[in-house]
Design a protein around this motif. Structure first.
Motif, PDB file in Angstrom:
ATOM      1  N   LEU A  92      -6.200  12.448  14.656  1.00 51.72           N
ATOM      2  CA  LEU A  92      -5.284  13.468  15.173  1.00 51.72           C
ATOM      3  C   LEU A  92      -4.026  13.543  14.320  1.00 51.72           C
ATOM      4  N   TYR A  93      -3.454  12.384  13.980  1.00 52.54           N
ATOM      5  CA  TYR A  93      -2.247  12.356  13.156  1.00 52.54           C
ATOM      6  C   TYR A  93      -2.513  12.941  11.763  1.00 52.54           C
ATOM      7  N   LEU A  94      -3.667  12.627  11.200  1.00 52.18           N
ATOM      8  CA  LEU A  94      -4.025  13.174   9.891  1.00 52.18           C
ATOM      9  C   LEU A  94      -4.136  14.700   9.944  1.00 52.18           C
ATOM     10  N   SER A  95      -4.739  15.211  11.010  1.00 54.73           N
ATOM     11  CA  SER A  95      -4.887  16.660  11.169  1.00 54.73           C
ATOM     12  C   SER A  95      -3.531  17.338  11.324  1.00 54.73           C
ATOM     13  N   TRP A  96      -2.661  16.731  12.127  1.00 52.99           N
ATOM     14  CA  TRP A  96      -1.335  17.313  12.330  1.00 52.99           C
ATOM     15  C   TRP A  96      -0.517  17.299  11.044  1.00 52.99           C
ATOM     16  N   ARG A  97      -0.628  16.223  10.291  1.00 56.35           N
ATOM     17  CA  ARG A  97       0.198  16.080   9.089  1.00 56.35           C
ATOM     18  C   ARG A  97      -0.292  16.973   7.940  1.00 56.35           C
ATOM     19  N   PHE A  98      -1.611  17.104   7.802  1.00 60.31           N
ATOM     20  CA  PHE A  98      -2.150  17.767   6.610  1.00 60.31           C
ATOM     21  C   PHE A  98      -2.903  19.065   6.897  1.00 60.31           C
ATOM     22  N   GLY A  99      -2.920  19.507   8.137  1.00 58.94           N
ATOM     23  CA  GLY A  99      -3.548  20.789   8.447  1.00 58.94           C
ATOM     24  C   GLY A  99      -4.887  20.636   9.132  1.00 58.94           C
ATOM     25  N   ASP A 100      -5.744  19.846   8.581  1.00 59.22           N
ATOM     26  CA  ASP A 100      -7.026  19.499   9.206  1.00 59.22           C
ATOM     27  C   ASP A 100      -7.593  18.306   8.450  1.00 59.22           C
ATOM     28  N   LEU A 101      -8.732  17.793   8.923  1.00 59.17           N
ATOM     29  CA  LEU A 101      -9.287  16.587   8.321  1.00 59.17           C
ATOM     30  C   LEU A 101      -9.809  16.830   6.913  1.00 59.17           C
ATOM     31  N   ALA A 102     -10.285  18.039   6.644  1.00 66.61           N
ATOM     32  CA  ALA A 102     -10.770  18.351   5.290  1.00 66.61           C
ATOM     33  C   ALA A 102      -9.626  18.272   4.283  1.00 66.61           C
ATOM     34  N   GLN A 103      -8.462  18.808   4.663  1.00 65.96           N
ATOM     35  CA  GLN A 103      -7.304  18.749   3.770  1.00 65.96           C
ATOM     36  C   GLN A 103      -6.785  17.318   3.646  1.00 65.96           C
ATOM     37  N   ALA A 104      -6.852  16.571   4.740  1.00 67.76           N
ATOM     38  CA  ALA A 104      -6.434  15.162   4.690  1.00 67.76           C
ATOM     39  C   ALA A 104      -7.326  14.394   3.729  1.00 67.76           C
ATOM     40  N   LYS A 105      -8.625  14.658   3.781  1.00 68.42           N
ATOM     41  CA  LYS A 105      -9.566  13.995   2.877  1.00 68.42           C
ATOM     42  C   LYS A 105      -9.238  14.325   1.421  1.00 68.42           C
ATOM     43  N   ALA A 106      -8.938  15.601   1.145  1.00 75.90           N
ATOM     44  CA  ALA A 106      -8.597  16.005  -0.220  1.00 75.90           C
ATOM     45  C   ALA A 106      -7.330  15.293  -0.696  1.00 75.90           C
ATOM     46  N   LYS A 107      -6.339  15.210   0.186  1.00 72.21           N
ATOM     47  CA  LYS A 107      -5.099  14.505  -0.158  1.00 72.21           C
ATOM     48  C   LYS A 107      -5.364  13.021  -0.386  1.00 72.21           C
ATOM     49  N   ALA A 108      -6.212  12.442   0.459  1.00 71.61           N
ATOM     50  CA  ALA A 108      -6.526  11.017   0.323  1.00 71.61           C
ATOM     51  C   ALA A 108      -7.265  10.757  -0.979  1.00 71.61           C
ATOM     52  N   ARG A 109      -8.145  11.662  -1.347  1.00 71.10           N
ATOM     53  CA  ARG A 109      -8.875  11.502  -2.598  1.00 71.10           C
ATOM     54  C   ARG A 109      -7.911  11.539  -3.785  1.00 71.10           C
ATOM     55  N   SER A 110      -6.940  12.454  -3.732  1.00 73.00           N
ATOM     56  CA  SER A 110      -5.941  12.537  -4.805  1.00 73.00           C
ATOM     57  C   SER A 110      -5.085  11.277  -4.851  1.00 73.00           C
ATOM     58  N   ARG A 111      -4.695  10.783  -3.670  1.00 73.35           N
ATOM     59  CA  ARG A 111      -3.868   9.571  -3.628  1.00 73.35           C
ATOM     60  C   ARG A 111      -4.663   8.372  -4.125  1.00 73.35           C
ATOM     61  N   GLN A 112      -5.936   8.298  -3.744  1.00 70.54           N
ATOM     62  CA  GLN A 112      -6.772   7.195  -4.187  1.00 70.54           C
ATOM     63  C   GLN A 112      -6.858   7.177  -5.708  1.00 70.54           C
ATOM     64  N   LYS A 113      -7.035   8.339  -6.281  1.00 75.81           N
ATOM     65  CA  LYS A 113      -7.107   8.426  -7.741  1.00 75.81           C
ATOM     66  C   LYS A 113      -5.770   8.037  -8.371  1.00 75.81           C
ATOM     67  N   ALA A 114      -4.679   8.471  -7.744  1.00 70.86           N
ATOM     68  CA  ALA A 114      -3.350   8.135  -8.258  1.00 70.86           C
ATOM     69  C   ALA A 114      -3.118   6.624  -8.224  1.00 70.86           C
ATOM     70  N   LEU A 115      -3.550   5.965  -7.142  1.00 70.82           N
ATOM     71  CA  LEU A 115      -3.384   4.517  -7.043  1.00 70.82           C
ATOM     72  C   LEU A 115      -4.222   3.794  -8.100  1.00 70.82           C
ATOM     73  N   GLU A 116      -5.401   4.339  -8.384  1.00 73.79           N
ATOM     74  CA  GLU A 116      -6.233   3.759  -9.437  1.00 73.79           C
ATOM     75  C   GLU A 116      -5.542   3.898 -10.798  1.00 73.79           C
TER      76      GLU A 116
END
Length: 213
Positions: A92-116
């Motif tokens: 729920l928090y991810l959806s509220w913060r990023f629009g929906d879970l699909a967008q949260a996943k896209a953001k997480a994928r970008s962050r994961q790559k950035a951390l790598e």
């Protein structure tokens, strides 16, 4: 839990405790799947971002904190998380913060790559920039290179060491490096980050902030 959500003002300790409770509930969800207690009205009201308490708990999480929760369920870049193992409050928090879970996943994928990229290219990478590994590879492969090639290679290394950023590659420089191998491979052998523009924007800020510490 006190459900007087209209008047309660949560302290830092309250927020820490609430986040700990969520982390523990999330672990149970990871192991057992859907948690029936999420359906309890008092629990839902306490953590729902539309309530007074839930709004404060939700706001206490930074965007990166929420994304980091999600990346723990992504085995590698692009991996789709197992949503059934993530607690409903976090989703729920991810959806509220990023629009929906699909967008949260896209953001997480970008962050994961950035951390790598952060792990691979820490702020002090310019200290390790060197043309020598590239020359050794050229010699081992029996590839001949001219003084003009060497001049361009040394300029690239000098620019990277001085600026602390990957150098701009003109068409002429690309032409010279491309004669020997893939340009990304050539830069990596010189210990220069071969980053795309989107990656470089994030990494440049990361390097600057950490070098200033």
């Amino acid at each position: 839990m006190n459900n007087n959500t209209a008047t309660i003002r949560m302290t830092k300790q309250d927020l820490t405790k609430a986040k700990y409770v969520l982390a523990q509930r999330n672990e149970k969800t990871r192991l057992n799947g859907f948690e029936a207690q999420w359906c309890d009205p008092a629990f839902r009201s306490y953590f729902h971002p539309g309530s007074s308490t839930g709004r404060q708990i939700y706001a206490s999480y930074s965007g990166d904190e929420l994304l980091d929760i999600l990346t723990t369920y992504m085995e590698h870049s692009g991996h789709s998380p197992d949503w059934e193992k993530i607690h409903h409050v976090y989703k729920l928090y991810l959806s509220w913060r990023f629009g929906d879970l699909a967008q949260a996943k896209a953001k997480a994928r970008s962050r994961q790559k950035a951390l790598e990229q952060q792990a691979k290219w820490p702020p002090d990478w310019p200290e390790r920039v060197s043309s020598e590994p590239f020359y050794r590879w050229l010699d081992e492969c029996g590839k001949t290179y001219t003084e003009e090639d060497k001049e361009i290679i040394e300029i690239l290394c000098a620019d990277a060491r001085q600026s602390g950023l990957p150098p701009d590659l003109s068409s002429e420089k690309c032409k010279h490096l491309g004669r020997f191998c893939d340009i990304k491979k050539a830069l990596e052998m010189m210990n220069i980050p071969p980053l795309k523009k989107t990656e470089l924007r994030f990494m440049a800020r990361y390097w600057r902030e950490n070098r200033e510490k």
